[in-house]
Design an enzyme around this catalytic site. Structure first.
Site, short mmCIF file in Angstrom:
data_model
loop_
_atom_site.label_atom_id
_atom_site.label_comp_id
_atom_site.label_asym_id
_atom_site.label_seq_id
_atom_site.Cartn_x
_atom_site.Cartn_y
_atom_site.Cartn_z
N TRP A 149 73.46 -33.02 59.32
CA TRP A 149 74.83 -33.39 58.95
C TRP A 149 74.88 -34.36 57.77
O TRP A 149 75.88 -34.41 57.06
CB TRP A 149 75.55 -34.03 60.15
CG TRP A 149 74.75 -35.11 60.81
CD1 TRP A 149 73.95 -34.99 61.91
CD2 TRP A 149 74.64 -36.48 60.40
NE1 TRP A 149 73.34 -36.18 62.20
CE2 TRP A 149 73.76 -37.12 61.31
CE3 TRP A 149 75.21 -37.23 59.38
CZ2 TRP A 149 73.42 -38.46 61.21
CZ3 TRP A 149 74.88 -38.57 59.27
CH2 TRP A 149 73.99 -39.17 60.19
N ASN A 150 73.83 -35.12 57.54
CA ASN A 150 73.90 -36.12 56.46
C ASN A 150 73.59 -35.45 55.11
O ASN A 150 72.63 -34.72 54.99
CB ASN A 150 72.92 -37.27 56.71
CG ASN A 150 71.47 -36.84 56.63
OD1 ASN A 150 71.09 -35.88 57.28
ND2 ASN A 150 70.68 -37.53 55.84
N LYS A 173 72.15 -22.51 59.07
CA LYS A 173 72.77 -23.13 60.24
C LYS A 173 73.16 -24.55 59.90
O LYS A 173 72.31 -25.42 59.71
CB LYS A 173 71.82 -23.13 61.44
CG LYS A 173 72.47 -23.75 62.69
CD LYS A 173 71.45 -24.17 63.72
CE LYS A 173 72.10 -24.95 64.85
NZ LYS A 173 72.66 -26.26 64.41
N GLY A 226 65.42 -32.47 59.17
CA GLY A 226 65.86 -33.14 60.39
C GLY A 226 64.77 -34.05 60.92
O GLY A 226 63.93 -34.54 60.16
N GLU A 248 61.29 -30.99 56.02
CA GLU A 248 61.62 -32.28 55.38
C GLU A 248 62.17 -33.15 56.49
O GLU A 248 63.28 -32.93 56.98
CB GLU A 248 62.63 -32.06 54.25
CG GLU A 248 62.71 -33.22 53.26
CD GLU A 248 63.68 -34.29 53.69
OE1 GLU A 248 63.21 -35.32 54.23
OE2 GLU A 248 64.89 -34.10 53.51
N LEU A 249 61.38 -34.17 56.90
CA LEU A 249 61.68 -34.89 58.12
C LEU A 249 62.05 -36.35 57.84
O LEU A 249 62.56 -36.66 56.78
CB LEU A 249 60.49 -34.78 59.08
CG LEU A 249 59.99 -33.33 59.30
CD1 LEU A 249 58.78 -33.31 60.23
CD2 LEU A 249 61.10 -32.44 59.83
N CYS A 282 67.12 -40.06 55.00
CA CYS A 282 65.71 -39.95 55.35
C CYS A 282 64.84 -40.83 54.46
O CYS A 282 63.72 -41.19 54.86
CB CYS A 282 65.27 -38.49 55.28
SG CYS A 282 65.67 -37.67 53.73
N GLU A 379 62.43 -44.86 63.57
CA GLU A 379 63.48 -44.62 62.58
C GLU A 379 64.85 -44.91 63.19
O GLU A 379 65.22 -44.37 64.22
CB GLU A 379 63.43 -43.18 62.08
CG GLU A 379 64.39 -42.92 60.92
CD GLU A 379 64.32 -41.49 60.40
OE1 GLU A 379 64.68 -41.29 59.22
OE2 GLU A 379 63.93 -40.60 61.16
#
Length: 487
Positions: A149-150, A173, A226, A248-249, A282, A379
């Site tokens: 969402w960000n 998605k 995410g 990409e975490l 992130c 985090e």
């Protein structure tokens, strides 16, 4: 109340169910979203596969694909303000940032529009005199894209842009937490004239949507942004279809400040790195590692800046920090701050939820010197800065690398040779020197360790959405010799 639809096979459709979306600034329901389930996922993936192999998309030249991307870029630029307002309403990200960021997203689509007909094969100087051999780059296949969402229009552009340039089709998605801007973006895809099935955009929950998509047998690649825990589920699901993945975490990015740095500039960069976007980034510079001789002075500067930040409605251009995106996230941040203080961290400022409606949390600074605080390892994804000090460069580097993550980092010093040593020594995919939180479509973006693998941005991202095909052409007119001997 606004009502949104999915975009599947060139049509705007309702999902198998619907769910409410909450405005994080007020805590009130403001829109109704389509909930895709397994049948919707099947339809979207089938449409993408048909478009890839049988539809008009498969017959377009690379230059024609690029022209469609240019048109999409123009539409994003023209509709940036509307998209920004939707993102702000649905996620709480301040309009001051969404307006600028989404306008810049158009440049990502322009960049990949230009790359579309620059993806080249190669001729191999093969070691056989009667053979010509060359490589073709072809689309990797149907791509599943799972976007948080960000900054979702930015984080989708770095996937959609290179995948379209490479000739792929996709099912995107959007996160169930704030999908409105991506569902609205689908209207721009439609208006740009992409053939039906090339881009499909849905939203939904866990097993019924995300899991069904990531394990789908017709999906060839999964591009995910995410958290690490969800990424583990994605990777497990990919064992079902053997799809390749790019992940990409999260991050616990170190922000290193030496005594010789321009402290005012570094303080402003630190504010941008941890309090901008309410810390929901992130690459948030969540670990300040500051030289001990200037620690108290620098902390005083940061405390004053943090307490002067204007908290308010995210739709107000004067607001600097808006709400967290969900009540769940607000509770997570509050609980982690409480555990950190209980472990011995000193609360410098913030640490509380303001009075009133919405999912707000005050900009917070924790002094964690000589404390094993959970805030240094976990985090937050919120506006919380953890501070430690160092005496030597070697100590600073050791602290910086003391993390399971490795996405971004910042180094502030006027010493050029020191900067170069740290650029090499920091184990992170991005090192910003005397700046922070800068991005460009030209520059690759990604991390090490629990921050994932693969890169977004730059030419390499487009190549990641291709696979090579080796072509062998025998040039001799002589009969093929002994068939039982490998050539």
């Amino acid at each position: 109340m606004q009502r949104f639809q999915s975009y599947i096979d060139g049509e705007f459709v309702d999902g198998e169910a619907r769910f409410a979306s909450v405005d994080p600034a007020t805590g009130e329901i403001w829109a109704e979203m389509p909930e895709a389930r397994e049948k919707d996922v099947d339809r979207a993936v089938d449409a993408a596969e048909k478009a890839l192999y049988d539809g008009p998309w498969s017959k377009l030249t690379a230059t024609q694909r690029g022209k469609l991307l240019y048109k999409l870029a123009d539409l994003v630029a023209a509709n940036a303000q509307k998209l920004a307002e939707l993102e702000t309403r649905d996620t709480g990200k301040i309009i001051r940032e969404t307006s600028a960021q989404i306008a810049y997203v158009a440049d990502y689509y322009r960049y990949y529009a230009g790359i579309a007909d620059k993806i080249e094969g190669s001729y191999l100087p093969i070691d056989k005199p009667d053979m010509d051999v060359w490589l073709r780059r072809e689309p990797i296949g149907v791509v599943a894209m799972v976007v948080p969402w960000n900054s979702q229009l930015f984080l989708s552009a770095v996937k959609i842009g290179p995948a379209l340039a490479a000739g792929c089709t996709m099912v995107v998605k959007a996160s169930e937490d704030g999908p409105a801007p991506l569902l609205e973006f689908a209207r721009l895809v439609h208006e740009a004239g992409f053939p039906a099935g090339v881009v499909n955009i849905i939203t939904g929950f866990g097993p019924a949507c995300g899991s069904a998509l990531s394990r789908h047998p017709k999906v060839a690649h999964i591009a995910f942004t995410g958290g690490p825990e969800t990424a583990r589920h994605i990777v497990r699901n990919s064992a079902e279809n053997l799809a390749s993945t790019s992940l990409e975490l999260g991050g616990k990015s170190p922000f290193i400040v030496f005594a010789d740095a321009d402290l005012e500039s570094a303080a402003n960069a630190q504010v941008a790195g941890i309090f901008a976007a309410t810390g929901q980034s992130c690459v948030a510079g969540s670990r300040l590692i500051v030289e001990r001789s200037v620690k108290e002075r620098f902390l005083a500067m940061l405390k004053a800046k943090a307490e002067a930040i204007r908290i308010g409605s995210p739709l107000d251009m004067a607001t600097e920090v808006g709400p967290l995106a969900t009540k769940r996230q607000q509770d997570h941040v509050a609980a982690l701050v409480e555990r950190s203080v209980q472990s011995g961290a000193r609360l410098v400022t913030g640490g509380e939820r303001p009075d009133g409606a919405g999912y707000y949390f005050r900009p917070t600074i924790l002094d964690c010197d000589d404390v094993a605080s959970p805030s240094l390892a976990e985090e937050f994804f919120g506006p919380v800065l953890s501070v430690v000090s160092f005496e030597t460069e070697a100590e600073a580097l050791k602290i910086a690398n003391d993390t399971r993550y490795g996405l971004a980092s910042g180094v502030f010093t006027q010493n050029l040779t020191r900067a170069h040593r740290l650029m090499k020594g920091i184990r992170a995919g991005i090192v910003w020197v005397n700046t922070y939180r800068a991005v460009s479509p030209i520059a690759p973006f990604g991390g090490f360790g629990l921050s994932g693998h693969g890169r977004e941005g730059g030419l390499a991202a487009a190549l990641d959405f291709t696979r090579t095909k080796t072509i062998w052409l025998r040039t001799s007119d002589d009969p093929i010799p002994d068939p039982f001997v490998m050539r």
